[in-house]
Design a protein around this motif. Sequence first.
Motif, mmCIF file in Angstrom:
data_model
loop_
_atom_site.group_PDB
_atom_site.id
_atom_site.type_symbol
_atom_site.label_atom_id
_atom_site.label_comp_id
_atom_site.label_asym_id
_atom_site.label_seq_id
_atom_site.Cartn_x
_atom_site.Cartn_y
_atom_site.Cartn_z
ATOM 1 N N GLU A 89 0.827 -1.217 0.000
ATOM 2 C CA GLU A 89 0.000 0.000 0.000
ATOM 3 C C GLU A 89 0.853 1.254 0.000
ATOM 4 O OE1 GLU A 89 -2.290 -0.541 3.499
ATOM 5 O OE2 GLU A 89 -3.751 -1.873 2.531
ATOM 6 N N HIS A 90 2.158 1.088 0.218
ATOM 7 C CA HIS A 90 3.053 2.259 0.279
ATOM 8 C C HIS A 90 4.415 1.875 -0.298
ATOM 9 C CE1 HIS A 90 5.330 0.422 3.533
ATOM 10 N NE2 HIS A 90 4.163 0.017 4.000
ATOM 11 N N GLN A 91 5.239 2.873 -0.496
ATOM 12 C CA GLN A 91 6.558 2.578 -1.072
ATOM 13 C C GLN A 91 7.694 2.764 -0.068
ATOM 14 O OE1 GLN A 91 6.911 5.248 -4.415
ATOM 15 N NE2 GLN A 91 7.679 6.918 -3.135
ATOM 16 N N ASP A 92 7.328 2.834 1.206
ATOM 17 C CA ASP A 92 8.362 3.112 2.214
ATOM 18 C C ASP A 92 9.139 1.855 2.610
ATOM 19 O OD1 ASP A 92 7.344 5.636 2.170
ATOM 20 O OD2 ASP A 92 6.001 5.296 3.886
ATOM 21 N N CYS A 93 10.411 2.065 2.942
ATOM 22 C CA CYS A 93 11.236 0.988 3.506
ATOM 23 C C CYS A 93 10.644 0.608 4.862
ATOM 24 C CB CYS A 93 12.670 1.495 3.646
ATOM 25 S SG CYS A 93 13.758 0.336 4.491
ATOM 26 N N ASP A 94 10.755 -0.663 5.225
ATOM 27 C CA ASP A 94 10.154 -1.088 6.496
ATOM 28 C C ASP A 94 11.002 -0.733 7.711
ATOM 29 O OD1 ASP A 94 11.882 -3.023 5.269
ATOM 30 O OD2 ASP A 94 11.366 -4.389 6.905
ATOM 31 N N ILE A 95 12.260 -0.296 7.503
ATOM 32 C CA ILE A 95 13.072 0.066 8.672
ATOM 33 C C ILE A 95 13.634 1.489 8.609
ATOM 34 C CG2 ILE A 95 13.724 -2.248 9.413
ATOM 35 C CD1 ILE A 95 16.283 -2.017 7.834
ATOM 36 N N CYS A 96 13.458 2.188 7.488
ATOM 37 C CA CYS A 96 14.015 3.546 7.375
ATOM 38 C C CYS A 96 12.928 4.498 6.866
ATOM 39 C CB CYS A 96 15.141 3.631 6.351
ATOM 40 S SG CYS A 96 16.428 2.441 6.572
ATOM 41 N N PRO A 97 13.032 5.776 7.205
ATOM 42 C CA PRO A 97 12.101 6.760 6.632
ATOM 43 C C PRO A 97 12.538 7.132 5.214
ATOM 44 C CG PRO A 97 13.583 7.842 8.142
ATOM 45 C CD PRO A 97 13.961 6.382 8.163
ATOM 46 N N ALA A 98 12.442 6.180 4.286
ATOM 47 C CA ALA A 98 12.874 6.431 2.906
ATOM 48 C C ALA A 98 12.073 5.545 1.966
ATOM 49 C CB ALA A 98 14.367 6.101 2.766
ATOM 50 N N SER A 99 12.045 5.948 0.689
ATOM 51 C CA SER A 99 11.382 5.138 -0.320
ATOM 52 C C SER A 99 12.226 3.887 -0.587
ATOM 53 C CB SER A 99 11.235 5.979 -1.594
ATOM 54 O OG SER A 99 10.735 5.195 -2.627
ATOM 55 N N GLU A 100 11.577 2.745 -0.706
ATOM 56 C CA GLU A 100 12.332 1.505 -0.909
ATOM 57 C C GLU A 100 12.611 1.274 -2.399
ATOM 58 O OE1 GLU A 100 10.952 -2.496 -1.239
ATOM 59 O OE2 GLU A 100 11.930 -3.006 0.648
ATOM 60 N N SER A 101 13.826 1.605 -2.801
ATOM 61 C CA SER A 101 14.285 1.351 -4.181
ATOM 62 C C SER A 101 15.476 0.405 -4.087
ATOM 63 C CB SER A 101 14.724 2.666 -4.826
ATOM 64 O OG SER A 101 15.810 3.207 -4.082
ATOM 65 N N ALA A 102 15.937 -0.086 -5.242
ATOM 66 C CA ALA A 102 17.120 -0.960 -5.238
ATOM 67 C C ALA A 102 18.322 -0.191 -4.689
ATOM 68 C CB ALA A 102 17.402 -1.448 -6.660
ATOM 69 N N SER A 103 18.456 1.078 -5.075
ATOM 70 C CA SER A 103 19.593 1.865 -4.596
ATOM 71 C C SER A 103 19.523 2.065 -3.088
ATOM 72 C CB SER A 103 19.623 3.231 -5.290
ATOM 73 O OG SER A 103 19.859 3.048 -6.662
ATOM 74 N N HIS A 104 18.316 2.262 -2.572
ATOM 75 C CA HIS A 104 18.197 2.423 -1.126
ATOM 76 C C HIS A 104 18.612 1.136 -0.409
ATOM 77 C CE1 HIS A 104 16.772 3.471 2.822
ATOM 78 N NE2 HIS A 104 16.130 2.315 2.856
ATOM 79 N N ILE A 105 18.094 -0.010 -0.871
ATOM 80 C CA ILE A 105 18.392 -1.283 -0.205
ATOM 81 C C ILE A 105 19.887 -1.589 -0.257
ATOM 82 C CG2 ILE A 105 18.056 -3.794 -0.365
ATOM 83 C CD1 ILE A 105 15.237 -3.157 -1.500
ATOM 84 N N VAL A 106 20.504 -1.338 -1.405
ATOM 85 C CA VAL A 106 21.899 -1.756 -1.598
ATOM 86 C C VAL A 106 22.906 -0.715 -1.084
ATOM 87 C CG1 VAL A 106 23.614 -2.369 -3.364
ATOM 88 C CG2 VAL A 106 21.300 -3.232 -3.535
ATOM 89 N N LEU A 107 22.510 0.555 -1.054
ATOM 90 C CA LEU A 107 23.495 1.581 -0.684
ATOM 91 C C LEU A 107 23.250 2.260 0.659
ATOM 92 C CD1 LEU A 107 23.852 3.446 -4.120
ATOM 93 C CD2 LEU A 107 25.263 1.580 -3.232
ATOM 94 N N ARG A 108 21.973 2.481 1.022
ATOM 95 C CA ARG A 108 21.727 3.387 2.145
ATOM 96 C C ARG A 108 20.933 2.814 3.311
ATOM 97 N NH1 ARG A 108 22.185 6.795 -2.251
ATOM 98 N NH2 ARG A 108 20.147 6.272 -3.093
ATOM 99 N N CYS A 109 20.260 1.706 3.100
ATOM 100 C CA CYS A 109 19.468 1.135 4.192
ATOM 101 C C CYS A 109 20.427 0.683 5.314
ATOM 102 C CB CYS A 109 18.661 -0.048 3.654
ATOM 103 S SG CYS A 109 17.266 -0.475 4.706
ATOM 104 N N PHE A 110 19.888 0.469 6.510
ATOM 105 C CA PHE A 110 20.772 0.140 7.634
ATOM 106 C C PHE A 110 21.657 -1.087 7.358
ATOM 107 C CE2 PHE A 110 21.467 -2.413 11.466
ATOM 108 C CZ PHE A 110 22.417 -1.603 12.070
ATOM 109 N N PRO A 111 21.106 -2.232 6.904
ATOM 110 C CA PRO A 111 21.992 -3.380 6.634
ATOM 111 C C PRO A 111 23.095 -3.044 5.620
ATOM 112 C CG PRO A 111 19.693 -4.055 6.602
ATOM 113 C CD PRO A 111 19.690 -2.555 6.633
ATOM 114 N N ALA A 112 22.780 -2.176 4.629
ATOM 115 C CA ALA A 112 23.799 -1.781 3.642
ATOM 116 C C ALA A 112 24.928 -1.011 4.329
ATOM 117 C CB ALA A 112 23.156 -0.925 2.553
ATOM 118 N N SER A 113 24.554 -0.134 5.246
ATOM 119 C CA SER A 113 25.597 0.659 5.922
ATOM 120 C C SER A 113 26.510 -0.259 6.741
ATOM 121 C CB SER A 113 24.963 1.744 6.799
ATOM 122 O OG SER A 113 24.269 1.146 7.878
ATOM 123 N N VAL A 114 25.954 -1.350 7.275
ATOM 124 C CA VAL A 114 26.783 -2.314 8.026
ATOM 125 C C VAL A 114 27.831 -2.934 7.103
ATOM 126 C CG1 VAL A 114 26.734 -4.580 9.154
ATOM 127 C CG2 VAL A 114 25.000 -2.869 9.721
#
Length: 239
Positions: A89-114
């Motif tokens: 129903e939405h395009q938000d990441c489930d753990i970050c206040p950001a839109s969930e795109s491939a770039s977000h998941i791979v570059l900026r989401c919390f697990p990516a930063s780890v």
Amino acid sequence: MLHSFLPQPPTDAAVSGSDVRVSAIHHKPLTTSQVYQLSTFRGVACEFSSWIWDKIMPLRYRVFLWLAFWGRLNTRDNMIRKHWSLLTEHQDCDICPASESASHIVLRCFPASVIWATFHMNDLASSSTDIVHFMHRAQQAWINSRGVHILFAAAAVTLWHARNDRIFNNKRWPPSYLRREVHDEVSQARQKASTMKHRRQEQESARREKLRQAFLKKRLDKLMAEKQASSASDDQPNS
Ligand SMILES: [Zn+2]
């Protein structure tokens, strides 16, 4: 490249029924190989194909990477764009206040930063506009390293699996598990590269040995022929 395959004006042969396409550049009939290349990605300039279709890239990574670089993964932003409202129903990441795109998941989401922090690439990842931009910058930073695309693939695949496990199975991968997964993936790719190199060396060695044997046989045949000729000459009666 496409323009080089445009059909020529109809010839007598075409008018009579046979359809022969001729390259506008080479002025020769198109080959099956050229048509195949045109119908696949090789007919299109693609900046990231060399990062995917490398022989040392594990097969199971390739389709995933192809979709990721083209922005075709079923991330939430894509699902909203495609009006798949039954799935999300939405395009938000489930753990970050950001839109969930491939770039977000791979570059900026919390697990990516780890993961990227482990390789001292977090600043590079978080400041890149998308994954293609990131790869260009990473290659410039590690210009002598042939394995940047393998590291990227291992990280991206791991992050995608972690995301799916979180969303579909409600499982969160701890940082130590994320790092170990990437490490294992990179180790497997390195092992494959080493096996391929060893096989190439063996093939080259076998080829050289075959050439050496052929050379020796030729030399032996020549010596035998010379000896036979000499014996025949000795057997002739003296005049
Ligand atoms: Zn996120």
